[in-house]
Write a protein that holds these residues in place. Structure first.
Motif, mmCIF file in Angstrom:
data_model
loop_
_atom_site.group_PDB
_atom_site.id
_atom_site.type_symbol
_atom_site.label_atom_id
_atom_site.label_comp_id
_atom_site.label_asym_id
_atom_site.label_seq_id
_atom_site.Cartn_x
_atom_site.Cartn_y
_atom_site.Cartn_z
ATOM 1 N N ALA A 14 -40.424 53.832 73.097
ATOM 2 C CA ALA A 14 -41.946 54.555 74.145
ATOM 3 C C ALA A 14 -42.217 54.977 72.296
ATOM 4 C CB ALA A 14 -41.285 56.204 74.221
ATOM 5 N N MET A 15 -41.783 54.959 71.501
ATOM 6 C CA MET A 15 -42.005 54.699 70.459
ATOM 7 C C MET A 15 -43.161 53.401 69.451
ATOM 8 S SD MET A 15 -40.800 54.580 66.548
ATOM 9 C CE MET A 15 -39.764 53.456 66.578
ATOM 10 N N VAL A 16 -42.382 52.113 69.894
ATOM 11 C CA VAL A 16 -43.130 51.627 69.952
ATOM 12 C C VAL A 16 -44.332 51.169 70.555
ATOM 13 C CG1 VAL A 16 -43.079 48.441 70.057
ATOM 14 C CG2 VAL A 16 -41.411 50.024 69.324
ATOM 15 N N MET A 17 -44.195 51.186 71.933
ATOM 16 C CA MET A 17 -45.251 51.122 72.477
ATOM 17 C C MET A 17 -46.565 51.919 72.085
ATOM 18 S SD MET A 17 -43.213 50.940 76.517
ATOM 19 C CE MET A 17 -42.374 49.858 77.319
ATOM 20 N N LEU A 18 -46.465 53.343 71.932
ATOM 21 C CA LEU A 18 -47.096 54.341 71.306
ATOM 22 C C LEU A 18 -47.448 53.702 69.985
ATOM 23 C CD1 LEU A 18 -45.446 57.998 71.825
ATOM 24 C CD2 LEU A 18 -47.485 57.368 73.111
ATOM 25 N N LEU A 19 -46.559 53.125 69.348
ATOM 26 C CA LEU A 19 -47.747 52.280 67.114
ATOM 27 C C LEU A 19 -48.218 51.092 67.835
ATOM 28 C CD1 LEU A 19 -44.744 52.654 65.577
ATOM 29 C CD2 LEU A 19 -46.318 54.114 65.605
ATOM 30 N N GLY A 21 -50.271 50.210 70.756
ATOM 31 C CA GLY A 21 -51.709 50.863 71.476
ATOM 32 C C GLY A 21 -51.479 50.048 72.555
ATOM 33 N N GLU A 22 -53.091 49.619 72.257
ATOM 34 C CA GLU A 22 -53.723 48.251 72.730
ATOM 35 C C GLU A 22 -52.879 46.848 73.244
ATOM 36 O OE1 GLU A 22 -57.691 47.023 69.823
ATOM 37 O OE2 GLU A 22 -58.097 48.660 71.780
ATOM 38 N N LYS A 23 -52.718 46.383 71.674
ATOM 39 C CA LYS A 23 -51.932 45.455 71.819
ATOM 40 C C LYS A 23 -50.706 45.574 72.254
ATOM 41 C CE LYS A 23 -54.323 44.604 67.673
ATOM 42 N NZ LYS A 23 -55.313 42.949 68.095
ATOM 43 N N LEU A 33 -49.012 48.384 84.314
ATOM 44 C CA LEU A 33 -47.501 49.313 84.267
ATOM 45 C C LEU A 33 -47.668 50.062 82.849
ATOM 46 C CD1 LEU A 33 -44.567 46.246 84.295
ATOM 47 C CD2 LEU A 33 -44.900 48.282 82.009
ATOM 48 N N ILE A 34 -48.187 49.807 81.422
ATOM 49 C CA ILE A 34 -47.534 51.128 80.775
ATOM 50 C C ILE A 34 -48.293 52.263 80.859
ATOM 51 C CG2 ILE A 34 -48.563 51.559 78.069
ATOM 52 C CD1 ILE A 34 -46.601 49.030 78.570
ATOM 53 N N GLN A 35 -49.380 52.562 81.731
ATOM 54 C CA GLN A 35 -49.476 54.066 82.196
ATOM 55 C C GLN A 35 -48.657 53.856 83.549
ATOM 56 O OE1 GLN A 35 -53.336 52.539 83.636
ATOM 57 N NE2 GLN A 35 -54.729 52.740 81.775
ATOM 58 N N ILE A 60 -46.009 45.416 64.149
ATOM 59 C CA ILE A 60 -45.505 45.365 65.493
ATOM 60 C C ILE A 60 -46.494 44.688 66.088
ATOM 61 C CG2 ILE A 60 -46.303 47.265 67.838
ATOM 62 C CD1 ILE A 60 -43.795 49.169 66.459
ATOM 63 N N HIS A 61 -48.092 45.081 65.802
ATOM 64 C CA HIS A 61 -49.662 44.354 65.869
ATOM 65 C C HIS A 61 -49.393 43.199 65.884
ATOM 66 C CE1 HIS A 61 -51.797 48.488 66.089
ATOM 67 N NE2 HIS A 61 -51.029 47.852 66.652
ATOM 68 N N LEU A 62 -48.694 42.608 64.461
ATOM 69 C CA LEU A 62 -48.542 41.227 63.772
ATOM 70 C C LEU A 62 -47.556 40.494 64.973
ATOM 71 C CD1 LEU A 62 -48.838 41.233 59.790
ATOM 72 C CD2 LEU A 62 -50.923 40.703 61.730
ATOM 73 N N ARG A 63 -46.544 41.001 65.439
ATOM 74 C CA ARG A 63 -45.637 40.362 65.740
ATOM 75 C C ARG A 63 -46.343 39.862 67.172
ATOM 76 N NH1 ARG A 63 -40.889 44.812 66.823
ATOM 77 N NH2 ARG A 63 -40.794 45.372 69.137
ATOM 78 N N LYS A 64 -47.002 41.329 68.340
ATOM 79 C CA LYS A 64 -47.195 40.921 69.700
ATOM 80 C C LYS A 64 -47.939 40.063 69.711
ATOM 81 C CE LYS A 64 -45.235 44.281 71.196
ATOM 82 N NZ LYS A 64 -44.341 44.312 71.929
#
Length: 282
Positions: A14-19, A21-23, A33-35, A60-64
């Protein structure tokens, strides 16, 4: 009307998904799915990360972004492997759903040991059957390759079909030998197979500030899993022991340059995160 399924994500996921964000998701199905996830368990960790480890969000943004960029580049090269995506430790992330939503000829297999049935239901809830039916969710313990192979074969997996394996966020939590065995297995079926792997390299060449921040953040996460630290990957030893060879290896500053993004990182000494593209050794 059937009640829509909501799944509670674990704290670190959950932390990773929150960080992220839109990425985190790039298609309507992936965003649905995220919602459908309850991310409240990660809110405290995400707030702590933003406060104490601001580089975490950028990583996280970079790796995604880079992983999707490489997938698209490989697909445009004409390689068949992006039609057969395999994601060990997929968790509740939407990468497979996003990719199969964007590419009608793609299939994906997700491997994990928890939330597997829930993920299968979420995918069916968030995507048309024409997409959902091309994604397999397989329950297995990736630390045991014999069991993993057995469950893959039972799901209809073809070991000789060219495949792209994506190892993201997993290398931190398994041993060197477990990682080596997984990579060897991933590259064994076909000479065209590739592995995209994100990992944390040694910290001894980092700047003093980057090393302190990395150790603090990784040790904090490691304690959540009952350990003392996240795993450090010696990529040279992994290559030697797995029979893989390096095709690409980027650090965050290089990723920013490649993607034309503003620079948060300026050298390989600013972060231990690395992303590699591995091939079978010729």
């Amino acid at each position: 009307m059937n009640q829509r399924l909501t799944v509670r994500a674990g704290r670190t996921a959950a932390m990773v998904m929150l960080l992220a964000g839109e990425k985190m998701a790039v298609t309507p199905a992936g965003k649905r799915l995220i919602q459908s996830l309850d991310l409240t368990s990660g809110e405290e960790l995400a707030e702590m990360a933003r406060r104490d480890s601001p580089a975490a969000t950028h990583r996280i943004h970079l790796r995604k972004t880079l992983i999707r960029n490489w997938m698209k580049e490989i697909q445009l090269s004409g390689s068949p492997i992006t039609r057969n995506i395999i994601i060990p430790g997929a968790g509740l992330a939407p990468l497979a759903l996003d990719w199969c939503s964007q590419h009608e000829d793609a299939h994906a297999t997700e491997l994990d040991y928890e939330h597997v049935e829930e993920k299968r239901k979420l995918i069916a809830q968030c995507a048309d059957a024409s997409v959902a039916n091309r994604i397999r969710c397989v329950e297995c313990d990736l630390r045991n390759i014999a069991i993993t192979e057995r469950e893959l074969r039972a799901s209809g997996w073809d070991p000789h079909a060219p495949a792209l394996w994506i190892i993201e966020g997993l290398s931190y939590y398994i041993s060197h030998q477990e990682l080596v065995t997984l990579i060897r297995f991933a590259l064994a079926g076909d000479h065209r197979n590739r592995v995209i792997m994100e990992f944390s390299g040694p910290r001894d060449t980092l700047t003093e500030d980057a090393r302190a921040a990395t150790e603090k953040y990784h040790q904090f996460l490691g304690k959540l899993f009952g350990g003392n630290d996240l795993a450090i990957t010696n990529i040279d030893a992994v290559l030697a022991d797995s029979g893989a060879e390096m095709e690409r290896l980027l650090h965050p500053a290089q990723i920013e340059e490649l993607l034309g993004m503003d620079h948060f990182f300026h050298s390989p000494h600013d972060s231990s995160m690395r992303i590699a593209l591995l091939a079978p050794r010729t």
